[in-house]
Scaffold this active site. Structure first.
Site, PDB file in Angstrom:
ATOM      1  N   GLU A 165       0.797  -1.225   0.000  1.00  0.00           N
ATOM      2  CA  GLU A 165       0.000   0.000   0.000  1.00  0.00           C
ATOM      3  C   GLU A 165       0.836   1.284   0.000  1.00  0.00           C
ATOM      4  OE1 GLU A 165      -4.008  -1.785   2.163  1.00  0.00           O
ATOM      5  OE2 GLU A 165      -2.857  -0.234   3.188  1.00  0.00           O
ATOM      6  N   GLU A 357      -5.305  -8.632   0.671  1.00  0.00           N
ATOM      7  CA  GLU A 357      -5.955  -8.286   1.940  1.00  0.00           C
ATOM      8  C   GLU A 357      -7.429  -8.064   1.711  1.00  0.00           C
ATOM      9  OE1 GLU A 357      -4.508  -5.027   4.295  1.00  0.00           O
ATOM     10  OE2 GLU A 357      -2.392  -5.556   3.970  1.00  0.00           O
TER      11      GLU A 357
END
Length: 451
Positions: A165, A357
């Protein structure tokens, strides 16, 4: 579940800073989250820099056995850069590297595939002191770190991600300041966004230089920006800008070696900084797979004056969607994960995709019967996994799904207030682990998928 291949990979994930804890034990160097923890009020529950995480290092065998009991096919984890190289340059720490040897070997002994992330936000403090990710020297040091890790673990780890991320690293860490290093400066955030793309290219090449046969990708929190309300020309233009920040900057930069022209223009207009895609480097080493982190859509309504997190927007404001909210306040948008997977597959049809995720925050504790009845998490996961299966059946090259997270842990700026774990951790009682009902349901799903 019918129609999924038997080798579809079901897993769970964690990150080093969240489960291994702070630097006080002396086992690792300081990182930027240790530093942020010393700033009063930076961590919402008052957790300081020297928190214990959930003592994963000390309880490694317990956690490995939990993974086996849950029938996980794979485990996604991150290496703590300051654990293996305390200052981010110079000597490496054999004790720290030996810990990850034990972790990886323990996974393989239990027939669990390791999936390794090199950078999940815990930059060594000494590197932040020289400018952090704004400094091209840090990109070079990241390449050296990546090469060392690859030479050490590449014989046993097939799946590698350079980073997790990067959008959060750039914008939450350097524009809003809610994440480490706690900077609030647009030019800094722009420089970080550019250097992180370069770091992916540099790190991927370094990994492959030592272990040519491993598979390298990046993990991004991509999303589907949407309007909850009337769409105007101005609103739709703003949504395109949001798409640039969250999706196109990272995917085009990391997988194509080019930047979206509209964001380059915005950055130059707002900061005077020109991000030159010619500086990115060779991205061909890091496009073996795509990691999608997805929790909810970015939802907006019209009538606003722009969202500060997305400079350049002028006519939208943040909004919710539907009636369901997790304990983080995030809307449920299960259809969005299917939409996003399809969009990725259409743009990159030849690259395998993993949901790296997906999960939900519900802070349920033990009931009188000692069990954790987390019915909302179970319902959430059912809807999201159903959408992932539908995406696969529609033709998406989806290879696996990782639930976030294996354990309740340190939830960044929230401290220990928020729980995403499949396994409940009693932070006040010896870090006792108790699988929640959602964990048992996930175990049963995995087992049934292999029948």
């Amino acid at each position: 579940m019918s129609g999924l291949p038997k080798d579809f990979m079901w897993g769970a994930g964690t990150s080093s800073m969240q489960i291994e804890g702070g630097h006080a034990s002396g086992d690792r160097g300081r990182c930027i989250w240790d530093d942020l923890g010393e700033v009063p009020g930076a961590i919402k529950d008052g957790t300081g820099a020297n928190h214990r995480g959930v003592e994963h290092v000390e309880m490694l065998e317990v956690d490995l056995n939990i993974m086996k009991d849950l029938s996980l096919d794979s485990y996604r984890f991150s290496i703590s850069w300051p654990r293996v190289q305390p200052t981010g340059s110079g000597a490496f720490n054999e004790k720290g590297m030996a810990f990850y040897d034990r972790l990886i070997d323990g996974l393989l002994e239990r027939n669990i595939e390791p999936n390794l992330t090199l950078y999940h936000w815990d930059l060594p403090s000494e590197l932040q002191a020289i400018g952090g990710w704004t400094n091209p020297q840090v990109v070079d040091l990241f390449g050296e770190y990546a090469a060392k890790m690859s030479s050490r673990y590449g014989d046993r780890v097939k799946y590698w991600a350079t980073m997790n991320e990067p959008w959060c690293v750039a914008w939450l860490g350097n524009l809003t300041g809610e994440h480490a290093p706690g900077i609030r400066d647009l030019p800094t955030a722009v420089r970080v966004a550019h250097q992180l793309v370069r770091a992916h290219a540099r790190g991927s090449q370094a990994i492959k230089s030592q272990s040519p046969k491993v598979l390298v990708g990046a993990v991004n929190n991509l999303t589907n920006p949407m309007l909850n309300g009337e769409a105007t020309q101005e609103n739709l233009k703003d949504l395109q800008i949001v798409d640039g920040y969250k999706n196109r900057w990272w995917m085009q930069g990391m997988y194509e070696g080019k930047y979206p022209a509209d964001l380059v223009e915005i950055f130059e207009k707002e900061t005077g900084i020109f991000c030159d895609e010619k500086e990115i480097g060779d991205v061909s080493f890091g496009r073996d797979w795509i990691g999608l982190n997805y929790y909810n859509a970015d939802v907006f309504s019209g009538g606003g004056t722009g969202v500060g997190l997305f400079p350049g927007t002028t006519s939208i404001q943040g909004a919710g969607y539907g009636t369901e909210r997790t304990d983080m306040g995030w809307s449920w948008t299960p259809d969005g994960i299917k939409t996003t997977l399809i969009e990725i597959s259409q743009k990159y049809p030849d690259i395998p995709v993993f949901v790296s995720e997906n999960g939900s925050c519900y802070n349920d504790g033990p009931s009188e019967d000692g069990k954790i009845h987390d019915a909302k998490r179970d319902e959430y996961l059912t809807l999201y996994i159903k959408s992932c299966v539908e995406a696969y059946k529609s033709g998406v090259n989806l290879k696996g799904y990782y639930l976030w997270s294996l354990l309740d842990n340190f939830e960044w700026a929230w401290g220990f207030e928020m729980r995403f774990g499949l396994v409940h951790v009693d932070f006040k009682n010896m870090m006792k682990r108790t699988p929640k009902e959602s964990a048992l349901a996930y175990r049963d799903l995995i087992r049934s998928s292999k029948d």
